[in-house]
Design an enzyme around this catalytic site. Structure first.
Site, short mmCIF file in Angstrom:
data_model
loop_
_atom_site.label_atom_id
_atom_site.label_comp_id
_atom_site.label_asym_id
_atom_site.label_seq_id
_atom_site.Cartn_x
_atom_site.Cartn_y
_atom_site.Cartn_z
N ASN A 92 0.83 -1.20 0.00
CA ASN A 92 0.00 0.00 0.00
C ASN A 92 0.86 1.25 0.00
OD1 ASN A 92 -2.11 -1.79 0.22
ND2 ASN A 92 -2.33 -1.56 2.44
N HIS A 109 6.02 -0.63 -2.71
CA HIS A 109 5.53 0.00 -3.95
C HIS A 109 5.53 1.52 -3.85
CE1 HIS A 109 3.17 -3.89 -5.17
NE2 HIS A 109 4.46 -3.98 -5.41
C1 BV8 Z 1 8.59 -5.96 -11.33
C2 BV8 Z 1 1.65 1.27 -7.27
C3 BV8 Z 1 10.76 -6.74 -11.97
C4 BV8 Z 1 1.08 2.12 -6.22
C5 BV8 Z 1 1.44 -1.03 -7.91
C6 BV8 Z 1 3.25 -11.60 -16.10
C7 BV8 Z 1 3.35 -12.55 -15.11
C8 BV8 Z 1 3.90 -12.26 -13.86
C9 BV8 Z 1 4.36 -10.97 -13.58
C10 BV8 Z 1 4.26 -10.03 -14.58
C11 BV8 Z 1 3.71 -10.33 -15.82
N1 BV8 Z 1 3.74 -9.20 -16.57
C12 BV8 Z 1 4.29 -8.21 -15.83
C13 BV8 Z 1 4.63 -8.70 -14.62
C14 BV8 Z 1 5.26 -7.99 -13.53
C15 BV8 Z 1 4.26 -7.04 -12.88
C16 BV8 Z 1 3.01 -7.76 -12.46
O1 BV8 Z 1 3.00 -8.48 -11.47
N2 BV8 Z 1 1.92 -7.56 -13.25
C17 BV8 Z 1 0.65 -8.20 -12.91
C18 BV8 Z 1 -0.50 -7.27 -13.27
C19 BV8 Z 1 0.59 -9.53 -13.68
N3 BV8 Z 1 4.93 -6.52 -11.69
C20 BV8 Z 1 5.71 -5.44 -11.81
O2 BV8 Z 1 5.88 -4.81 -12.82
C21 BV8 Z 1 6.49 -5.08 -10.54
N4 BV8 Z 1 7.87 -4.92 -10.89
O3 BV8 Z 1 8.13 -7.07 -11.51
O4 BV8 Z 1 9.93 -5.64 -11.57
C22 BV8 Z 1 11.37 -7.31 -10.74
C23 BV8 Z 1 10.77 -8.39 -10.09
C24 BV8 Z 1 11.38 -8.91 -8.96
C25 BV8 Z 1 12.56 -8.36 -8.47
C26 BV8 Z 1 13.12 -7.27 -9.12
C27 BV8 Z 1 12.53 -6.74 -10.26
C28 BV8 Z 1 6.00 -3.77 -9.97
C29 BV8 Z 1 4.63 -3.97 -9.38
C30 BV8 Z 1 4.21 -2.70 -8.64
C31 BV8 Z 1 3.12 -2.01 -9.39
N5 BV8 Z 1 2.57 -0.93 -8.55
N6 BV8 Z 1 0.95 0.00 -7.28
C32 BV8 Z 1 -0.37 2.32 -6.39
O5 BV8 Z 1 -0.79 2.88 -7.41
O6 BV8 Z 1 -1.05 1.93 -5.44
S1 BV8 Z 1 0.58 -2.48 -7.87
C33 BV8 Z 1 -0.93 -2.30 -7.10
O7 BV8 Z 1 -1.45 -3.63 -6.96
C34 BV8 Z 1 -0.87 -1.77 -5.68
O8 BV8 Z 1 0.43 -1.55 -5.19
C35 BV8 Z 1 -1.50 -2.88 -4.87
O9 BV8 Z 1 -1.01 -2.91 -3.61
C36 BV8 Z 1 -1.07 -4.04 -5.67
C37 BV8 Z 1 -1.68 -5.37 -5.35
O10 BV8 Z 1 -3.06 -5.19 -5.22
P1 BV8 Z 1 -3.69 -5.59 -3.79
O11 BV8 Z 1 -3.02 -4.79 -2.73
O12 BV8 Z 1 -3.67 -7.07 -3.65
O13 BV8 Z 1 -5.15 -5.04 -3.92
P2 BV8 Z 1 -6.33 -5.73 -4.73
O14 BV8 Z 1 -7.41 -4.72 -4.88
O15 BV8 Z 1 -5.78 -6.44 -5.93
O16 BV8 Z 1 -6.85 -6.89 -3.74
C38 BV8 Z 1 -7.42 -6.52 -2.49
C39 BV8 Z 1 -7.64 -7.79 -1.71
O17 BV8 Z 1 -8.15 -7.46 -0.43
C40 BV8 Z 1 -8.68 -8.70 -2.36
O18 BV8 Z 1 -8.19 -10.04 -2.31
C41 BV8 Z 1 -9.91 -8.55 -1.47
O19 BV8 Z 1 -10.63 -9.76 -1.35
C42 BV8 Z 1 -9.29 -8.22 -0.14
N7 BV8 Z 1 -10.14 -7.41 0.73
C43 BV8 Z 1 -11.03 -6.44 0.38
N8 BV8 Z 1 -11.59 -5.92 1.50
C44 BV8 Z 1 -11.04 -6.56 2.56
C45 BV8 Z 1 -10.11 -7.51 2.08
N9 BV8 Z 1 -9.41 -8.31 2.89
C46 BV8 Z 1 -9.61 -8.17 4.22
N10 BV8 Z 1 -10.48 -7.28 4.77
C47 BV8 Z 1 -11.21 -6.47 3.96
N11 BV8 Z 1 -12.07 -5.60 4.52
#
Ligand code: BV8
Ligand code: ZN
Length: 228
Positions: A92, A109
């Protein structure tokens, strides 16, 4: 059962949901009609800086309207009382963990309340809007950008996180969908090093199968229960 000394906690948008901070991928998980993957990239910042700055300026302004919830406070209590190793890694970019009092905390992040100079790499605490391109006081260039890790950029603190995962006896994931790497892979890394694994989430996530135990429910209920 190894003595429970070293804990790593990963948090995602779900831990801030009950504070009123919208998640990314839940129902209506679009941001002002944007998919986070579309605005959270260096290309988007270069192509359409106004939209990207507005996306983050509005979220930064929103911080003033939300408060930490019971889950943030419970983790801060754990941080204050746990005598073993503890690292809270958050995906976050809000400041709710800090405002609840957490100290052993890393933002992998980035943070809304920080500005990064794309020219000289200088960082500074930032409260207001960054649009339309403010001057960096270190180098004088109007190259300040949100201090946010965009898709395709390398997350912060990866070495410290990987060491903590290697030493962990327990890995707890709270409120994350397991959609984004490398964070989504932490549970497998912890397991490989023999850690016990627990998921606290509202619903099953993309990584639930990797956890020894998954508890479903709101973080505001599950996290205080777990910390006690
Ligand atoms: C990188 C910025 C290389 C800030 C964010 C293909 C396959 C695998 C990977 C990749 C691929 N293609 C590209 C990639 C890599 C890519 C990636 O993973 N893409 C995804 C889309 C496939 N990743 C990157 O590019 C990362 N960099 O890989 O560099 C590297 C790797 C390793 C080592 C060195 C170098 C960079 C990723 C960072 C991107 N920036 N955010 C902002 O704007 O906020 S990501 C964004 O998503 C946020 O940071 C957020 O935190 C993150 C994850 O989302 P979640 O936090 O999980 O939130 P979400 O809404 O998805 O889910 C909420 C959950 O809470 C749900 O499950 C829900 O049920 C639950 N919930 C809801 N309410 C409650 C609850 N739980 C409990 N109580 C509640 N009340
Ligand atoms: Zn600069």
């Amino acid at each position: 059962m190894r003595e429970l000394r070293n804990i790593v906690v990963l948090t995602g948008a779900g831990i801030s949901a009950e504070s009123g901070v919208a998640t990314f991928r839940g129902p209506g998980g679009l941001w002002e009609g944007h998919r986070v993957e579309d605005v959270c990239t260096p290309e988007a910042l270069a192509r359409d800086p106004e939209t990207v700055h507005r996306f983050y300026d509005e979220r930064r302004a929103g911080l003033a309207t939300v408060e930490p919830n019971a889950a943030h406070h419970a983790l801060a209590r754990l941080d204050a009382e746990w005598r073993g190793e503890l690292l809270i890694v958050t995906q976050n970019v809000d400041d709710l963990h800090e405002r609840a009092g957490a100290k052993r905390l890393l933002h992998m992040h980035g943070e809304l309340r920080s500005a990064l100079c794309a020219n000289c790499g200088g960082r500074r605490h930032w409260q207001g809007a960054l649009a339309p391109g403010r001057d960096c006081d270190a180098c004088g260039e109007a190259m300040l950008r949100p201090d946010i890790v965009f898709f395709g950029e390398i997350p912060y603190h990866m070495e410290r996180i990987e060491h903590a995962l290697a030493d962990a006896d327990l890995f707890v994931s709270i409120g994350t969908s397991g959609a984004v790497y490398p964070a989504a892979g932490f549970v497998q890394s912890a397991r490989r090093h023999g850690a016990d694994t627990l998921e606290l989430n509202l619903e099953p996530s993309g990584g639930s199968i990797f956890f020894a135990e998954s508890r479903m429910g709101p973080a505001g209920v599950l996290v205080p229960e777990w910390v006690e």
